[in-house]
Design a protein around this motif. Structure first.
Motif, PDB file in Angstrom:
ATOM      1  N   TYR A  22      27.032  40.572  41.245  1.00 15.91           N
ATOM      2  CA  TYR A  22      28.538  39.861  41.318  1.00 15.91           C
ATOM      3  C   TYR A  22      28.177  39.431  39.943  1.00 15.91           C
ATOM      4  O   TYR A  22      29.029  39.089  38.607  1.00 15.91           O
ATOM      5  CB  TYR A  22      29.115  40.185  42.168  1.00 15.91           C
ATOM      6  N   LEU A  51      34.545  38.893  40.303  1.00 13.76           N
ATOM      7  CA  LEU A  51      33.549  38.926  40.371  1.00 13.76           C
ATOM      8  C   LEU A  51      32.758  37.449  40.409  1.00 13.76           C
ATOM      9  O   LEU A  51      31.493  37.431  41.479  1.00 13.76           O
ATOM     10  CB  LEU A  51      32.777  39.448  38.964  1.00 13.76           C
ATOM     11  N   ILE A 126      36.078  48.083  45.619  1.00 13.24           N
ATOM     12  CA  ILE A 126      35.956  46.920  45.537  1.00 13.24           C
ATOM     13  C   ILE A 126      36.298  46.002  46.890  1.00 13.24           C
ATOM     14  O   ILE A 126      35.738  45.721  48.056  1.00 13.24           O
ATOM     15  CB  ILE A 126      34.816  45.589  44.786  1.00 13.24           C
ATOM     16  N   GLU A 158      28.640  49.208  48.581  1.00  9.20           N
ATOM     17  CA  GLU A 158      28.956  47.802  47.781  1.00  9.20           C
ATOM     18  C   GLU A 158      28.665  47.846  46.398  1.00  9.20           C
ATOM     19  O   GLU A 158      29.132  47.737  45.562  1.00  9.20           O
ATOM     20  CB  GLU A 158      27.976  46.569  48.540  1.00  9.20           C
ATOM     21  N   SER A 161      29.997  50.168  44.091  1.00 13.15           N
ATOM     22  CA  SER A 161      31.327  49.344  43.347  1.00 13.15           C
ATOM     23  C   SER A 161      31.245  48.842  42.653  1.00 13.15           C
ATOM     24  O   SER A 161      31.589  49.033  41.232  1.00 13.15           O
ATOM     25  CB  SER A 161      32.654  48.722  45.055  1.00 13.15           C
ATOM     26  N   ILE A 162      30.186  47.486  42.668  1.00 16.10           N
ATOM     27  CA  ILE A 162      30.511  47.231  41.853  1.00 16.10           C
ATOM     28  C   ILE A 162      29.527  47.479  40.438  1.00 16.10           C
ATOM     29  O   ILE A 162      30.689  47.048  39.316  1.00 16.10           O
ATOM     30  CB  ILE A 162      28.965  45.802  41.944  1.00 16.10           C
TER      31      ILE A 162
END
Length: 180
Positions: A22, A51, A126, A158, A161-162
């Motif tokens: 992130y 983020l 996200i 997760e 998606s990031i």
């Protein structure tokens, strides 16, 4: 405070990897906001803020503080016995807010470069992941706890998606290569 204690919420390797992902995404989005076309800058600044917040939240576990405060309020105000109705309302409101954010981002980015539209998809994924985790539906929690090749489905979704946002921000922030 309400059972929540400031500190590292997820001291596992996975927790640190996700927080770092992130943070990397926030840095790359910030860089894209400085190098991208003027019309895209607000989007990249929004992505930076989102983020960065998620990086901090990953380790401070702020959603637990929120849950503890809501639980204490429910008990004091006498609606704890009906908490399921309020939880469902909260999840529905969160879903509506996330859908509105994604719709606005999609509409505003329709003429932007493909890397922006790709980042919008990543942000949508996200937010969907956050919504699924917040809803805590037993069957979905069961699925997210399963392993694929030794890695939890939860972790895979997760990080993937990031990764979409990180890749798009990286590409958007690259120098254009044009000589003046």
């Amino acid at each position: 405070m309400f059972g929540w204690k400031p500190g590292i919420g997820d001291p596992t390797v996975y927790g640190w990897v996700v927080a770092a992902a992130y943070a990397l995404g926030a840095i790359l989005c910030w860089r894209a906001s400085k190098r991208g076309p003027t019309g895209e800058r607000r989007f990249w600044l929004f992505a930076t803020a989102l983020l960065a917040f998620l990086a901090i939240n990953k380790q401070l576990d702020l959603q637990t503080l929120f849950t503890d405060v809501a639980r204490a309020m429910a008990k004091v105000q006498g609606w704890y016995a009906n908490r399921r109705d309020y939880q469902e309302g909260f999840i529905a409101g969160l879903a509506a807010a996330f859908a509105a954010v994604v719709l606005i981002l999609m509409l505003r980015s329709r003429r932007d470069r493909p890397v922006v539209r790709g980042a919008v998809v990543g942000i949508a994924l996200i937010l969907l992941f956050v919504l699924v985790r917040a809803s805590s539906i037993d069957r979905i929690d069961w699925l997210l706890a399963r392993h694929l090749g030794g890695i939890k489905v939860n972790h895979t979704l997760e990080l993937a998606s990031i990764a979409v946002v990180v890749a798009c921000a990286f590409l958007a922030g690259r120098p254009s290569g044009r000589r003046r």
